[in-house]
Scaffold this motif. Structure first.
Motif, PDB file in Angstrom:
ATOM      1  N   GLU A 145       0.648  -1.403  -0.236  1.00  0.00           N
ATOM      2  CA  GLU A 145       0.108  -0.005   0.131  1.00  0.00           C
ATOM      3  C   GLU A 145       0.852   1.291  -0.031  1.00  0.00           C
ATOM      4  O   GLU A 145       0.369   2.198  -0.500  1.00  0.00           O
ATOM      5  CB  GLU A 145      -0.809  -0.144   1.150  1.00  0.00           C
ATOM      6  CG  GLU A 145      -2.121  -1.010   1.105  1.00  0.00           C
ATOM      7  CD  GLU A 145      -1.596  -2.468   1.456  1.00  0.00           C
ATOM      8  OE1 GLU A 145      -2.539  -3.464   1.488  1.00  0.00           O
ATOM      9  OE2 GLU A 145      -0.600  -2.658   1.702  1.00  0.00           O
ATOM     10  N   TYR A 148       1.317   2.421  -3.783  1.00  0.00           N
ATOM     11  CA  TYR A 148       0.195   2.837  -4.245  1.00  0.00           C
ATOM     12  C   TYR A 148      -0.056   4.442  -3.575  1.00  0.00           C
ATOM     13  O   TYR A 148      -0.414   5.257  -4.546  1.00  0.00           O
ATOM     14  CB  TYR A 148      -1.056   2.184  -3.670  1.00  0.00           C
ATOM     15  CG  TYR A 148      -1.313   1.076  -4.711  1.00  0.00           C
ATOM     16  CD1 TYR A 148      -2.199   0.970  -5.752  1.00  0.00           C
ATOM     17  CD2 TYR A 148      -0.598  -0.260  -4.634  1.00  0.00           C
ATOM     18  CE1 TYR A 148      -2.347   0.065  -6.737  1.00  0.00           C
ATOM     19  CE2 TYR A 148      -0.642  -1.337  -5.652  1.00  0.00           C
ATOM     20  CZ  TYR A 148      -1.679  -1.116  -6.355  1.00  0.00           C
ATOM     21  OH  TYR A 148      -1.976  -2.286  -7.377  1.00  0.00           O
ATOM     22  N   GLY A 149       0.266   4.633  -2.485  1.00  0.00           N
ATOM     23  CA  GLY A 149       0.201   6.147  -2.192  1.00  0.00           C
ATOM     24  C   GLY A 149       1.192   7.124  -1.718  1.00  0.00           C
ATOM     25  O   GLY A 149       1.118   8.037  -1.671  1.00  0.00           O
ATOM     26  N   ARG A 181       5.560   7.272  -4.380  1.00  0.00           N
ATOM     27  CA  ARG A 181       4.641   6.605  -4.999  1.00  0.00           C
ATOM     28  C   ARG A 181       5.115   5.890  -6.305  1.00  0.00           C
ATOM     29  O   ARG A 181       5.737   6.411  -7.081  1.00  0.00           O
ATOM     30  CB  ARG A 181       3.478   7.625  -5.313  1.00  0.00           C
ATOM     31  CG  ARG A 181       2.195   6.867  -6.042  1.00  0.00           C
ATOM     32  CD  ARG A 181       1.101   7.886  -6.133  1.00  0.00           C
ATOM     33  NE  ARG A 181      -0.068   7.643  -6.617  1.00  0.00           N
ATOM     34  CZ  ARG A 181      -0.308   7.381  -7.902  1.00  0.00           C
ATOM     35  NH1 ARG A 181       0.465   7.873  -8.941  1.00  0.00           N
ATOM     36  NH2 ARG A 181      -1.466   7.120  -8.206  1.00  0.00           N
ATOM     37  N   ASP A 249      -5.922   0.203  -3.717  1.00  0.00           N
ATOM     38  CA  ASP A 249      -6.179   1.353  -3.972  1.00  0.00           C
ATOM     39  C   ASP A 249      -7.820   1.515  -3.630  1.00  0.00           C
ATOM     40  O   ASP A 249      -8.474   2.578  -3.749  1.00  0.00           O
ATOM     41  CB  ASP A 249      -6.159   1.615  -5.333  1.00  0.00           C
ATOM     42  CG  ASP A 249      -5.689   3.329  -5.506  1.00  0.00           C
ATOM     43  OD1 ASP A 249      -5.311   4.075  -4.457  1.00  0.00           O
ATOM     44  OD2 ASP A 249      -5.871   4.001  -6.733  1.00  0.00           O
ATOM     45  N   ARG A 271      -4.816  -0.764 -12.626  1.00  0.00           N
ATOM     46  CA  ARG A 271      -4.864  -0.971 -11.060  1.00  0.00           C
ATOM     47  C   ARG A 271      -3.753  -1.762 -10.289  1.00  0.00           C
ATOM     48  O   ARG A 271      -3.698  -2.199  -9.234  1.00  0.00           O
ATOM     49  CB  ARG A 271      -6.099  -1.876 -10.680  1.00  0.00           C
ATOM     50  CG  ARG A 271      -7.549  -1.201 -11.175  1.00  0.00           C
ATOM     51  CD  ARG A 271      -7.835  -0.149  -9.946  1.00  0.00           C
ATOM     52  NE  ARG A 271      -9.123   0.515 -10.198  1.00  0.00           N
ATOM     53  CZ  ARG A 271      -9.694   1.337  -9.288  1.00  0.00           C
ATOM     54  NH1 ARG A 271      -9.101   1.410  -8.153  1.00  0.00           N
ATOM     55  NH2 ARG A 271     -11.035   1.545  -9.748  1.00  0.00           N
ATOM     56  N   PRO A 274       1.137   2.128  -9.498  1.00  0.00           N
ATOM     57  CA  PRO A 274       0.901   3.373 -10.150  1.00  0.00           C
ATOM     58  C   PRO A 274       2.437   3.595 -10.791  1.00  0.00           C
ATOM     59  O   PRO A 274       3.423   3.604 -10.184  1.00  0.00           O
ATOM     60  CB  PRO A 274       0.540   4.430  -9.171  1.00  0.00           C
ATOM     61  CG  PRO A 274       0.956   3.587  -7.891  1.00  0.00           C
ATOM     62  CD  PRO A 274       1.065   2.308  -7.913  1.00  0.00           C
TER      63      PRO A 274
END
Length: 318
Positions: A145, A148-149, A181, A249, A271, A274
């Motif tokens: 995660e 992703y962020g 990210r 996400d 998906r 990123p």
């Protein structure tokens, strides 16, 4: 690949101090040197002794090796546990006085990547008053995660130094690291000026962090592609369905087409990890048959069996 017990090879206890390690090495190196030894398999034993000493004489490699624990046995089938060396900082090259080609696959699996990385960016102190500090290397494990962020995390790095008692002692330092990210497994994050101090007015070296992902309960990752195994009921696979599935996400709605076979991959474009060109995510269908406990449930299965003339084992008959 077989596990090598470096302490056993040198005939040592795991708490042996550095002077004892050196004495044991010198004794065995003389005994098995191919030029003078009459022992059976002297050349192979000599290589094992050199490899064991290469690890146990170096405080960082020895401490990292010790993290594997003492539950393994010589000759046992071995694969390095995921993230076994995460957070361990290495200084300098992976090989010191020996030809890396003389080392086993076991050594290479533990120290080859760290050694090659450090040698590629390092270079050692130069014999002059002012010299740039060595770069250092470590591997860190992050949550999927975080890729992703993006995130800022405090990490603890460990390296070893020889103590006054002749044994390696672990030293820790804490750093705040910005996780960009879209970072992928194997990518390196550079922290300028966090490596070895320079000599004189020389600048500090840099610290390079190689990213790995911690094992996830739901997802597995290959490059920028993410996979999720999704349990589905037989009638969902046969008739089609709309279900909510998790992604790193956030949840999304997924349409399962009718007559979807077990193992079918459904693509969620973009998906995955990123990036400028984001990866994809694949949902892999796993058909799960519910158990039949009550009479009503058993009757439902009986009616189900009578409704179909389908033999899944027809291909097994000669």
């Amino acid at each position: 690949m077989e596990y090598k017990d470096y302490y056993k090879i040198l005939g040592l206890e795991r708490d042996a101090d550095q002077a004892t390690v050196k004495r044991a090495y010198r004794k065995l190196a003389r005994k098995y040197h191919p030029d003078v030894s009459e022992e059976e398999q002297a050349e192979d034993r000599f290589k094992d002794v050199n490899e064991a000493y290469e690890v146990l004489k170096d405080p960082e490699k020895r401490a990292a090796y010790d993290q594997l624990g003492s539950s393994y046995h010589s000759g046992q089938e071995f694969r390095p546990p995921p993230g076994w060396d995460a957070g361990f900082e290495f200084h300098g090259g992976g090989y010191t006085e020996a030809d890396p080609g003389a080392f086993s696959d076991f050594f290479e699996s533990l120290f080859g990547r760290a050694g090659g990385f450090a040698q590629g960016f390092g270079g050692g102190h130069q014999p002059q008053f002012h010299a740039h500090g060595e770069n250092t290397y470590a591997r860190i494990a992050i949550a999927l995660e975080d890729s992703y962020g993006g995130a800022t995390r405090q990490i603890t790095l460990k390296h070893s130094e020889w103590g006054e008692d002749g044994r390696p002692h672990t030293v820790e330092r804490k750093l705040k690291v910005k996780i960009p990210r879209g970072v992928t497994e194997g990518q390196q994050i550079r922290l300028a000026g966090q490596g070895e101090p320079g000599i004189g007015s020389g600048k500090r070296g840099d610290l390079y962090l190689e990213v790995t992902f911690t094992p996830h309960s739901l997802y597995r990752v290959e490059g920028k592609t993410v996979y999720l195994d999704l349990p589905v009921l037989p009638w969902e696979a046969a008739l089609g369905a709309k279900v909510e599935v998790p992604t790193p996400d956030g949840p999304v709605n997924l349409t399962i087409p009718p007559n979807s076979a077990n193992g079918r991959k459904l693509r969620l474009k973009g998906r995955g990890i990123p990036a400028a060109e984001p990866g994809d995510m694949y949902v892999v269908l796993e058909t799960v048959a519910p158990p039949a406990h009550s009479e009503a449930e058993k009757d439902a299965y009986r009616q189900f069996s009578q409704a179909f003339e389908y033999d899944p084992r027809s291909g097994l008959r000669s």
